[in-house]
Design a protein around this motif. Structure first.
Motif, short mmCIF file in Angstrom:
data_model
loop_
_atom_site.label_atom_id
_atom_site.label_comp_id
_atom_site.label_asym_id
_atom_site.label_seq_id
_atom_site.Cartn_x
_atom_site.Cartn_y
_atom_site.Cartn_z
N GLY A 16 1.06 -1.40 -0.39
CA GLY A 16 -0.22 -0.30 -0.41
C GLY A 16 0.63 1.41 0.01
O GLY A 16 2.19 1.39 0.13
N SER A 17 0.45 2.42 0.00
CA SER A 17 0.40 3.32 0.52
C SER A 17 -0.23 4.84 1.04
O SER A 17 -0.69 4.07 1.65
N LEU A 18 1.40 5.58 1.30
CA LEU A 18 0.80 6.61 2.31
C LEU A 18 1.35 8.09 2.66
O LEU A 18 2.70 7.99 1.37
N ARG A 19 0.99 8.77 2.17
CA ARG A 19 1.77 10.68 1.93
C ARG A 19 1.64 10.85 3.74
O ARG A 19 0.50 11.09 4.16
N LEU A 20 2.18 11.34 3.81
CA LEU A 20 3.24 12.03 5.00
C LEU A 20 3.10 13.58 5.03
O LEU A 20 3.99 14.13 3.74
N SER A 21 2.73 13.70 5.82
CA SER A 21 2.85 16.08 5.86
C SER A 21 3.57 16.31 7.30
O SER A 21 3.49 15.67 7.74
N CYS A 22 4.49 17.19 6.81
CA CYS A 22 5.23 18.33 7.72
C CYS A 22 5.12 19.48 7.78
O CYS A 22 5.51 20.09 6.83
N ALA A 23 3.96 19.69 8.62
CA ALA A 23 3.95 21.73 8.15
C ALA A 23 4.59 21.67 9.44
O ALA A 23 4.85 22.05 10.69
N ALA A 24 5.21 23.19 8.90
CA ALA A 24 5.89 24.48 9.32
C ALA A 24 4.91 25.30 9.95
O ALA A 24 4.37 26.10 9.47
N SER A 25 5.93 25.84 11.36
CA SER A 25 5.41 26.95 11.81
C SER A 25 6.31 27.95 12.51
O SER A 25 7.53 27.48 12.73
N GLY A 26 5.98 29.62 12.76
CA GLY A 26 7.09 29.79 13.10
C GLY A 26 8.09 30.04 12.22
O GLY A 26 9.62 31.46 12.97
N SER A 27 8.61 29.84 11.39
CA SER A 27 9.35 30.29 10.32
C SER A 27 9.66 29.98 8.88
O SER A 27 8.65 29.51 8.62
N THR A 78 5.24 23.55 3.38
CA THR A 78 5.06 21.39 3.56
C THR A 78 5.75 20.99 3.45
O THR A 78 6.27 21.71 2.30
N VAL A 79 6.11 19.79 3.74
CA VAL A 79 7.24 19.15 3.43
C VAL A 79 6.17 17.95 3.26
O VAL A 79 5.68 17.18 4.19
N TYR A 80 6.54 16.99 2.61
CA TYR A 80 5.08 15.58 1.97
C TYR A 80 6.49 14.61 2.11
O TYR A 80 8.12 14.85 1.18
N LEU A 81 6.28 13.13 2.36
CA LEU A 81 6.40 11.95 1.96
C LEU A 81 5.64 10.85 1.43
O LEU A 81 5.09 10.62 2.04
N GLN A 82 5.41 10.82 0.17
CA GLN A 82 4.72 10.29 0.01
C GLN A 82 5.57 8.62 -0.50
O GLN A 82 6.81 8.43 -1.60
#
Length: 123
Positions: A16-27, A78-82
């Motif tokens: 299967g597949s997943l997509r992770l997200s990483c949301a940044a704040s403060g800069s 935001t950074v993603y990892l597919q």
């Protein structure tokens, strides 16, 4: 100060597949190298993928090459990892990280880390 928050983890069947997200704040992520690490149960944390200068291209661990894709949307900060074609060996807690210098980030000594998101690959 840059703060990171991951999302998108969960349970998935092998293949299967997943997509992770990483949301940044403060800069803004424009000023940082960014990447993903993971830690499997009973193992040390390992580098998965990272990206710095778009002209140089991303760097991947050999175990994920051809299956994982890291990308960054600077407009969304935001950074993603597919992650595709997941086997059980990809199970672990995935954390995003950022640092002003790419070598520090790849070594796992990045200045900023998220809390991690759990990925379970199991039938």
């Amino acid at each position: 100060q840059l703060q990171l928050a991951e999302s998108g983890g969960g349970s998935v069947l092998p293949g299967g597949s997943l997509r992770l997200s990483c949301a940044a704040s403060g800069s803004t992520l424009n000023w940082y190298a960014t990447g993903w690490f993971r830690q499997a149960p009973g193992k040390e944390r390992e580098h998965v993928a990272s990206v710095d200068d778009p002209d140089k291209g991303p760097v991947y661990a050999d175990s994920v090459k051809g299956r994982f894709t890291i990308s960054r949307d600077n407009a969304k900060n935001t950074v993603y990892l597919q992650m595709d074609n997941l086997p059980p060996e990809d199970t672990g807690v995935y954390s995003c990280t950022a640092d002003r210098t790419f070598p520090s980030l790849v070594r796992g000594t990045g200045a900023s880390w998220g809390q991690g998101t759990k990925v379970t690959v199991d039938s």
